[in-house]
Design an enzyme around this catalytic site. Structure first.
Site, PDB file in Angstrom:
ATOM      1  N   GLU A 154     -11.074   3.843   2.684  1.00  0.00           N
ATOM      2  CA  GLU A 154     -12.340   4.227   3.308  1.00  0.00           C
ATOM      3  C   GLU A 154     -12.214   4.108   4.813  1.00  0.00           C
ATOM      4  OE1 GLU A 154     -15.136   2.684  -0.257  1.00  0.00           O
ATOM      5  OE2 GLU A 154     -15.924   2.540   1.782  1.00  0.00           O
ATOM      6  N   PHE A 268      -0.666  -5.093   4.921  1.00  0.00           N
ATOM      7  CA  PHE A 268      -1.441  -5.783   3.880  1.00  0.00           C
ATOM      8  C   PHE A 268      -1.014  -7.237   3.724  1.00  0.00           C
ATOM      9  CE2 PHE A 268      -4.586  -3.182   1.694  1.00  0.00           C
ATOM     10  CZ  PHE A 268      -4.503  -2.084   2.527  1.00  0.00           C
ATOM     11  N   CYS A 279     -13.062  -0.653  -4.527  1.00  0.00           N
ATOM     12  CA  CYS A 279     -11.860  -0.337  -5.300  1.00  0.00           C
ATOM     13  C   CYS A 279     -11.128  -1.563  -5.847  1.00  0.00           C
ATOM     14  CB  CYS A 279     -10.905   0.483  -4.451  1.00  0.00           C
ATOM     15  SG  CYS A 279     -11.676   1.960  -3.814  1.00  0.00           S
ATOM     16  N   LYS A 282     -12.931  -3.840  -8.530  1.00  0.00           N
ATOM     17  CA  LYS A 282     -13.192  -3.075  -9.766  1.00  0.00           C
ATOM     18  C   LYS A 282     -11.870  -2.709 -10.458  1.00  0.00           C
ATOM     19  CE  LYS A 282     -14.384   1.418  -9.121  1.00  0.00           C
ATOM     20  NZ  LYS A 282     -13.609   2.426  -9.805  1.00  0.00           N
TER      21      LYS A 282
HETATM   22  C1  UGA Z   1      -7.989   0.697  -1.172  1.00  0.00           C
HETATM   23  C2  UGA Z   1      -6.509   1.098  -1.060  1.00  0.00           C
HETATM   24  O1  UGA Z   1      -5.966   0.615   0.167  1.00  0.00           O
HETATM   25  C3  UGA Z   1      -6.348   2.618  -1.127  1.00  0.00           C
HETATM   26  O2  UGA Z   1      -4.962   2.946  -1.129  1.00  0.00           O
HETATM   27  C4  UGA Z   1      -7.003   3.138  -2.420  1.00  0.00           C
HETATM   28  O3  UGA Z   1      -6.945   4.539  -2.497  1.00  0.00           O
HETATM   29  C5  UGA Z   1      -8.463   2.706  -2.440  1.00  0.00           C
HETATM   30  O4  UGA Z   1      -8.539   1.269  -2.365  1.00  0.00           O
HETATM   31  C6  UGA Z   1      -9.067   3.207  -3.731  1.00  0.00           C
HETATM   32  O5  UGA Z   1      -8.629   2.792  -4.791  1.00  0.00           O
HETATM   33  O6  UGA Z   1      -9.881   4.141  -3.683  1.00  0.00           O
HETATM   34  P1  UGA Z   1     -10.052   0.578   0.525  1.00  0.00           P
HETATM   35  O7  UGA Z   1     -10.803  -0.073  -0.583  1.00  0.00           O
HETATM   36  O8  UGA Z   1     -10.700   1.660   1.295  1.00  0.00           O
HETATM   37  O9  UGA Z   1      -8.664   1.193  -0.032  1.00  0.00           O
HETATM   38  O10 UGA Z   1      -9.698  -0.544   1.571  1.00  0.00           O
HETATM   39  P2  UGA Z   1      -8.409  -1.328   2.091  1.00  0.00           P
HETATM   40  O11 UGA Z   1      -8.105  -0.889   3.461  1.00  0.00           O
HETATM   41  O12 UGA Z   1      -7.328  -1.295   1.113  1.00  0.00           O
HETATM   42  O13 UGA Z   1      -9.024  -2.810   2.161  1.00  0.00           O
HETATM   43  C7  UGA Z   1      -9.504  -3.461   0.971  1.00  0.00           C
HETATM   44  C8  UGA Z   1      -9.927  -4.874   1.281  1.00  0.00           C
HETATM   45  O14 UGA Z   1      -8.791  -5.684   1.547  1.00  0.00           O
HETATM   46  C9  UGA Z   1     -10.842  -5.009   2.505  1.00  0.00           C
HETATM   47  O15 UGA Z   1     -11.851  -5.946   2.223  1.00  0.00           O
HETATM   48  C10 UGA Z   1      -9.902  -5.510   3.593  1.00  0.00           C
HETATM   49  O16 UGA Z   1     -10.562  -6.241   4.590  1.00  0.00           O
HETATM   50  C11 UGA Z   1      -8.965  -6.393   2.776  1.00  0.00           C
HETATM   51  N1  UGA Z   1      -7.635  -6.579   3.395  1.00  0.00           N
HETATM   52  C12 UGA Z   1      -6.798  -5.512   3.568  1.00  0.00           C
HETATM   53  C13 UGA Z   1      -7.232  -7.841   3.766  1.00  0.00           C
HETATM   54  O17 UGA Z   1      -7.976  -8.837   3.599  1.00  0.00           O
HETATM   55  N2  UGA Z   1      -5.979  -8.007   4.315  1.00  0.00           N
HETATM   56  C14 UGA Z   1      -5.132  -6.955   4.507  1.00  0.00           C
HETATM   57  O18 UGA Z   1      -4.009  -7.184   5.012  1.00  0.00           O
HETATM   58  C15 UGA Z   1      -5.543  -5.681   4.132  1.00  0.00           C
END
Ligand code: UGA
Length: 472
Positions: A154, A268, A279, A282
Site C-alpha cells: 500500500e 524488512f 495483509c 490476515k
Molecule cells: C504487504 C507486502 O509487503 C506486499 O508484498 C503484499 O502484496 C501485501 O502485503 C499484500 O498482501 O497485499 P503492505 O501490507 O502494504 O504489503 O505493507 P508492508 O510495507 O509490507 O508493511 C506491513 C507492515 O509491516 C507495516 O505495519 C510495516 O510498518 C511493518 N514493517 C515492515 C515493519 O515493522 N518492519 C519492516 O522492516 C517492514
C-alpha cells in the site's frame, strides 16, 4: 487486450489503472454505487502514489467503470477477480465473495476466457472457482482459471505493479499461460519502460521483470508463503531487538551486520511496534488455517504472530516505564496509519496502542498526514486531533512516534522541544539517532537501542525503561 477487473478495492483499482497504462482496454466492475460514482466523477478513493494520475490519464478512455458484471465479462478476454477475502472468526479466508463472482461469471461466458484470481486466496481456490463455473453451466473448454498473485505494498502499489521483482503466473494450460504472457508483454519485453510517460522507475527496479510461470496451486502458495516469510523477518528482528535492549546492544548495528549477508538482505529488517495492515495479519492466520487443513501444524507461524503482539505490549511497558503513571497524562501521538504513505488504519499497531492508552486514562492528541478521518470513525471524539506534528506535541508529557512517515523523521527538534511540557520522545519506528536526540535535550526511547537521556537527566535504573541490565 480487453480486460475486466472485478472489485475496485486497493488491488483491483491499482491493477485496473496499471493494465490501462500498459495499453489494455479495462473495465472495472464494482457493486458499490457510491464508489463507482466517485470514480466516475474523477475522485480517487484511496491514498496511493501515482494512482490519481493514472485514473486521470485513462478514465473514460481505456478505463471504464460499471456495475454490470456480466456485460463486462462478455466484452473481455481476461477477467481478474480482485474482491475481498476477509477473515472468518476461525482465521481462514471467507471466500463467499469469490464464489458468488465465479457463479455470475459462469453465466456470461460466451467464448474462450481466462478467469484470474488476483485476490489473496488459499491453495485450491482456483480448483473451486473452476468447479463453480462448470457447475453453473459454462462449457468445459470455454475457460481456464489462472492465479496471478500481487505483491503490491500500500502506498507504492502502482510502482510495485509496474516495476515488480517478478510476475508470478499460475496456469495449468499453455493456452491460458499464453494469454497471461500477452497481458504482461509490455513489461516483459521492456516496451512499457521506453514510453516517455511511463510511471517513473523507482530505485532498485530491474527491468524487464522476469515472469515465473507455475501451476495454479504453486502460485497460490507463493503468495501466502511470501507474506508469511516477510512477517517472519519482521518478528525475527523484533525478537532480536528485545535481546539488544536487555544486553545494551544496538539493533541497527546488528541489522547492518546481518543484512549485508546477501542470503539475508537488509530489507524488512526494521524493528518497530509490530507489523499491521490488511495483509500480513490476515494472511498469516489464513496460511496457518490452510496448513492445518492439510494436516501440517505450522507452529512457526503461531510464534511469528505471538512475537508481533508481544512487541506492542513491550512498547506499552516502555511508555509506562518512561512516564511512571499514565492516568491523566497528556500524550502526543505521531502516526495512526499502519505504515507511512497510506491512510489505511486496518490492524494498525498505532491504533491498537491508542486504544490501550485511552483505557489507561491518557489524554491523547494525535496527528497523521493522511489517516485522521479514518481514525475518527473508530475512536470518535475520545482523541483530540491536531493539524500538524508540533500541535500534537504541544503541552505533552511525552510524544510517541508510531508510524514511519517521512515528515516525522525531519522534525524541527528545537520547535518540538519548545512546544512540549517535558521533552520525552518514545519512538516506535527508530526515526532518530539516540545521540542526536540527547544532544538536543530530549530523553529518547526507541526500539532495540539504549535509551538516550537528556544531559540534565539522571541515569538511575528507573530512568531506563528498557530495563537494560548490562553485564560487566
Ligand atoms: C504487504 C507486502 O509487503 C506486499 O508484498 C503484499 O502484496 C501485501 O502485503 C499484500 O498482501 O497485499 P503492505 O501490507 O502494504 O504489503 O505493507 P508492508 O510495507 O509490507 O508493511 C506491513 C507492515 O509491516 C507495516 O505495519 C510495516 O510498518 C511493518 N514493517 C515492515 C515493519 O515493522 N518492519 C519492516 O522492516 C517492514
Amino acid at each position: 487486450m480487453r480486460i475486466a477487473v472485478i472489485g475496485s478495492g486497493y488491488v483491483g483499482l491499482v491493477a485496473g489503472a496499471c493494465f490501462a497504462d500498459l495499453g489494455h482496454e479495462v473495465v472495472l466492475v464494482d457493486n458499490d454505487q457510491q464508489k463507482l460514482a466517485a470514480l466516475q466523477a474523477g475522485r480517487c478513493p484511496i491514498h496511493e502514489q501515482f494512482l490519481p494520475e493514472l485514473l486521470d490519464r485513462h478514465r473514460g478512455q481505456r478505463l471504464q467503470f460499471t456495475d454490470n458484471l456480466q456485460e463486462a465479462v462478455r466484452s473481455s478476454a481476461a477477467i481478474f477477480v480482485a474482491v475481498g477475502t476477509p477473515p472468518t472468526d476461525q482465521g481462514d479466508a471467507d471466500l463467499s465473495y469469490v464464489e458468488s463472482v465465479a457463479r455470475e461469471i459462469s453465466g456470461a461466458i460466451d467464448g474462450y476466457k481466462i478467469v484470474v484470481e488476483k485476490s489473496t486466496v488459499p491453495v485450491y481456490t482456483s480448483e473451486w472457482v473452476r468447479k463453480i463455473i462448470l457447475r453453473n453451466g459454462a462449457p468445459v473448454d470455454s475457460f481456464d482459471v489462472a492465479s496471478n498473485p500481487e505483491f503490491l505494498r500500500e502506498g507504492t502499489g502502482v510502482t510495485d505493479f509496474l516495476y515488480p521483482d517478478r510476475i508470478v503466473v499460475g496456469a495449468d494450460s499453455e493456452r491460458c499461460a499464453a494469454v497471461m504472457r500477452e497481458i504482461y508483454a509490455p513489461m516483459t519485453d521492456g516496451s512499457y519502460y521506453k514510453k516517455h510517460d511511463a510511471i517513473p522507475r523507482p530505485d532498485r527496479a530491474q527491468t524487464p521483470p522476469p515472469i515465473i510461470v507455475t501451476s495454479t496451486k504453486s502460485a497460490e502458495l507463493i503468495k501466502h508463503a511470501s507474506n508469511a516469510f516477510l512477517a517472519m523477518k519482521i518478528s525475527f528482528i523484533n525478537a532480536v531487538s528485545s535481546i539488544c535492549e536487555s544486553v545494551g546492544a544496538n539493533v541497527q548495528q546488528v541489522c547492518q551486520g546481518i543484512g549485508t549477508d546477501s542470503r539475508i538482505g537488509p530489507r524488512f529488517l526494521n524493528p518497530g511496534i509490530g507489523y499491521g495492515g490488511s495483509c500480513f495479519p490476515k494472511d498469516l492466520m489464513a496460511f496457518r488455517a490452510v496448513a492445518r487443513e492439510c494436516g501440517y501444524d505450522f507452529r512457526l507461524l503461531d510464534e511469528v504472530i505471538r512475537i508481533n503482539e508481544e512487541q506492542r505490549h513491550r512498547f506499552l511497558r516502555k511508555i509506562r516505564n518512561a512516564l511512571w503513571t499514565l492516568r491523566g497524562k497528556r500524550i502526543g501521538i505521531l502516526g495512526l496509519a499502519f505504515k507511512g504513505g497510506t491512510d489505511d488504519i486496518r490492524e494498525s499497531p498505532a491504533i491498537l496502542l491508542v486504544q490501550s492508552l485511552l483505557q489507561e486514562g491518557c489524554h491523547l492528541c494525535a496527528y497523521d498526514p493522511a489517516a485522521i478521518e479514518r481514525t475518527r470513525e473508530v475512536v470518535g471524539n475520545k482523541v483530540e486531533f491536531a493539524t500538524n506534528a508540533y500541535d500534537a506535541a504541544a503541552g505533552a508529557d511525552a510524544l510517541l512516534i508510531l508510524t514511519d512517515w517521512e515528515e516525522f523523521a525531519t522534525l524541527d527538534l528545537s520547535e518540538l522541544k519548545r512546544k512540549m511540557r517535558y521533552p520525552i520522545v518514545i519512538d516506535g519506528r527508530n526515526l532518530y539517532l539516540p545521540e542526536t536526540m540527547a544532544a538536543r535535550g530530549f530523553s529518547y526511547y526507541s526500539v532495540g537501542r539504549e535509551p538516550a537521556l537528556a544531559d540534565n537527566q539522571s541515569t538511575r535504573a528507573s530512568d531506563n525503561p528498557q530495563g537494560a541490565t548490562r553485564k560487566a
